[in-house]
Design a protein around this motif. Structure first.
Motif, short mmCIF file in Angstrom:
data_model
loop_
_atom_site.label_atom_id
_atom_site.label_comp_id
_atom_site.label_asym_id
_atom_site.label_seq_id
_atom_site.Cartn_x
_atom_site.Cartn_y
_atom_site.Cartn_z
N ALA A 1 14.89 -8.31 -11.25
CA ALA A 1 14.18 -8.04 -12.43
C ALA A 1 14.15 -6.65 -12.96
O ALA A 1 14.70 -5.89 -12.25
N SER B 1 17.88 -11.95 -13.01
CA SER B 1 16.43 -12.53 -12.58
C SER B 1 16.90 -14.04 -12.06
O SER B 1 16.07 -14.43 -10.96
N GLY C 1 18.88 -5.23 -12.10
CA GLY C 1 18.07 -5.73 -13.44
C GLY C 1 18.15 -4.54 -14.63
O GLY C 1 17.52 -4.94 -15.71
#
Length: 593
Positions: free
Chosen positions: A114, A80, A303
């Motif tokens: 993410a 992130s 992520g």
């Protein structure tokens, strides 16, 4: 030749005792951040299930410490922060000018690092004497982000259907609240009070981490903390490489299949894991897996696919419970592990594919990595752990015409292990979330839990049997909608070294007149009426070793506990039970037949 931990310390000229002290203090800060978030949160997915992560990173985005919470929520913080820097570059912004003391960023874009969009990262810079020296960060699953269906979403057209997306977005700018962003969130989610409260809890957690970290800097000096952080990462990398070197060199290949993509019900999805060990390096290649799908059932590569792979390897090779030495959890630990997935595949989708619903894919990925390792180091692995969960959102509108949303994780179980049975009714390795007390559910929502218990007669038989999955019966007290991000209706757990596998999971809609409707593992916006019931049965773990090698007393205890019948004791384990007692002589004859 890989240096051992002490050689690393000596080369970096850091006192081993001081290094471990600083490492322990950093870990404690990350842990305190997580507990602060849990205690302050509004939603049960954070407050009870602890679906969070907390950590400290260098200014460049390398992780130096993490809290011991949901593994998937922590490893993604690195990606992130990396995604934030990519965003700055795309916008033509100079990070030195954009990042200021007092800033708070939020970030949840699945194509920019993410884990998936409901997991919002709150990331705050730490400044010391005017210099940006670190980040404190938390990740947490939010109750709703305004997706096509309340809480969770599977059948989505693209990433824009996922809800409210943020890329390196400031909610505080140099200490000043950015009201436009807070208003945007409040006006675009179904449960604004809870979502805003959880975000504020994350910010408070990061502030605690910042305060504690600066206290550590004042105590030891910034240069010393910086040096110790680097040394701890070298130390973590050295420990991991040393453990990888113990695994025989070679390539180990395993394949499994997911039920479907949430839209095309008859098309299974291939998950392919090729694990290659070469000295102190380990490569996990997922390129043989299915192409990306046209629903939300894809996996963000950086992520989710990478953090899941990192954690499974760590759990197998550097479990802190099986090592005497201090094992830091940081970017150095990940350095020897290389994850690959071709672009446009299930584990590396391209923009603008949605990647909202990704947990079951990484569950199966983790289970296949475990299975691949079982070919090389069987003494360090387990039989098949229920490689799925039923991640379910319940929702409705209350008497004030306001939305209520409740999200729960329905667990499976671990497989039998070399020295013990599998654990009952626990999450798959990569997420490790907790359940919510039944009393709390019933107090807060128009739901009644008629039973919540272990699933009997399904644990894989073995010398060390698999853990039991669970079954839950929910009664709806008002008209409600559910979305299920699940899998495992078409497969079960695998047994190892003569152990037996476990059957698949099962979902049913039961109407008041007794009619039963079998549901697929993924549904979007499915309707229940008041008085309807919902039956959930999760997968149990597979067995480890020949069931006939299981001591008859343990089989008898399982019978006494109601986990197995006397018929299955005889058929699966060769243990004869008559008149409520074990017939040892008949058992001996049957087992030797």
């Amino acid at each position: 030749m890989t240096m051992d931990a002490e050689e690393v310390i000596q080369e970096r000229q850091i006192d081993p005792v001081t290094l471990q002290v600083i490492g322990g203090e950093l870990d404690t800060i990350a842990q305190e951040m997580g507990h602060k978030l849990i205690r302050s949160a509004y939603s049960s997915i954070i407050r009870e299930s602890e679906d969070i992560g907390s950590g400290i990173l260098t200014a460049e985005g390398k992780q130096i410490a993490e809290g011991d919470f949901t593994p998937m929520q922590v490893g993604t913080l690195i990606a992130s922060v990396e995604g934030m820097f990519e965003t700055f570059e795309e916008r033509g912004q100079d990070p030195d000018e954009v990042i200021n003391e007092g800033d708070v960023f939020i970030h949840n874009h699945p194509h920019y690092g993410a884990a998936h969009s409901p997991d919002i990262a709150v990331i705050t810079p730490v400044f010391y004497e005017g210099e940006h020296i670190a980040w404190t960060a938390t990740n947490a699953h939010h109750l709703d982000i305004g997706a096509a269906t309340p809480g969770l979403a599977v059948d989505l057209e693209d990433v824009y259907a996922e809800g409210t997306l943020f890329k390196a977005t400031k909610v505080y700018d140099q200490g000043e609240r950015v009201d436009e962003i807070w208003n945007l969130i409040e006006e675009n989610v179904r449960t604004p009070r809870v979502v805003l409260g959880d975000l504020q809890a994350q910010i408070s957690s990061c502030e605690v981490g910042k305060e504690r970290f600066l206290g550590l800097v004042e105590e030891h000096g910034y240069e010393h903390i910086l040096q110790a952080s680097e040394d701890l990462m070298h130390y973590g990398e050295s420990l991991m490489r040393k453990e990888i070197e113990k695994v025989p060199d070679g390539t180990y290949h395993e394949t499994g299949y997911l039920d479907d993509d949430g839209r095309n019900r008859d098309e299974r999805l291939k998950v392919d894991v090729e694990l290659t060990v070469d000295g102190g390096d380990l490569t996990i290649d997922l390129s043989g897996s299915e192409d990306e799908v046209m629903t939300g059932y894809n996996v963000p590569f950086r992520g989710s696919a990478e953090p899941a792979s990192y954690f499974i390897v760590r759990a197998i090779l550097t479990d802190t419970a099986t090592h005497d030495e201090y094992i830091p959890q940081n970017s150095g630990t990940f350095a020897p592990i290389h994850v690959e997935a071709r672009e446009g595949s299930l584990f590396n989708p391209s923009m603008p594919r949605s990647a909202f619903a990704r947990i079951n894919q990484v569950d199966l990925l983790g289970d296949l990595i475990l299975k691949a390792f079982s070919n090389a180091v069987p003494e360090k692995t387990a039989a098949g752990s229920g490689p799925h969960c039923y991640f379910i959102s319940y929702s409705g509108v209350d008497e004030n015409d306001e939305y209520w949303v409740y999200i729960e994780v329905n667990e499976s179980a671990y497989g039998g292990r070399p020295e013990s049975d599998g654990l009952d009714a626990v999450d798959a390795l990569v997420h490790n979330t907790q359940n919510r007390p039944v009393e709390d559910i019933e107090l807060s929502h128009p739901l009644r839990i008629e039973h919540y218990r272990l699933r009997e007669e399904t644990a894989g038989a073995g010398e060390h049997r698999g853990g039991h999955g669970h079954e839950r019966m929910v009664k709806f007290l008002s008209d409600s909608t559910i979305t299920i991000e699940g899998d495992g209706n078409k497969y079960g757990s695998w047994g190892f070294d003569g152990g037996k596998g476990a059957p698949s999971g099962e979902l049913k809609h039961i109407k008041p007149d007794g009619e039963e409707i079998t549901l697929p593992s993924k549904v979007s916006g499915y309707k229940f009426e008041s008085g309807d019931k919902f039956s959930i049965k999760s997968i149990s773990g597979g067995g480890y070793g020949d069931p006939y090698d299981r001591p008859e007393q343990k089989v008898y205890e399982d019978y006494r506990d109601g986990y197995i019948t006397k018929e299955s004791a005889r058929e699966e384990y060769g243990v004869v039970i008559e008149d409520g007692e074990v017939d040892s002589e008949a058992t001996r004859r049957l087992r030797n037949a």
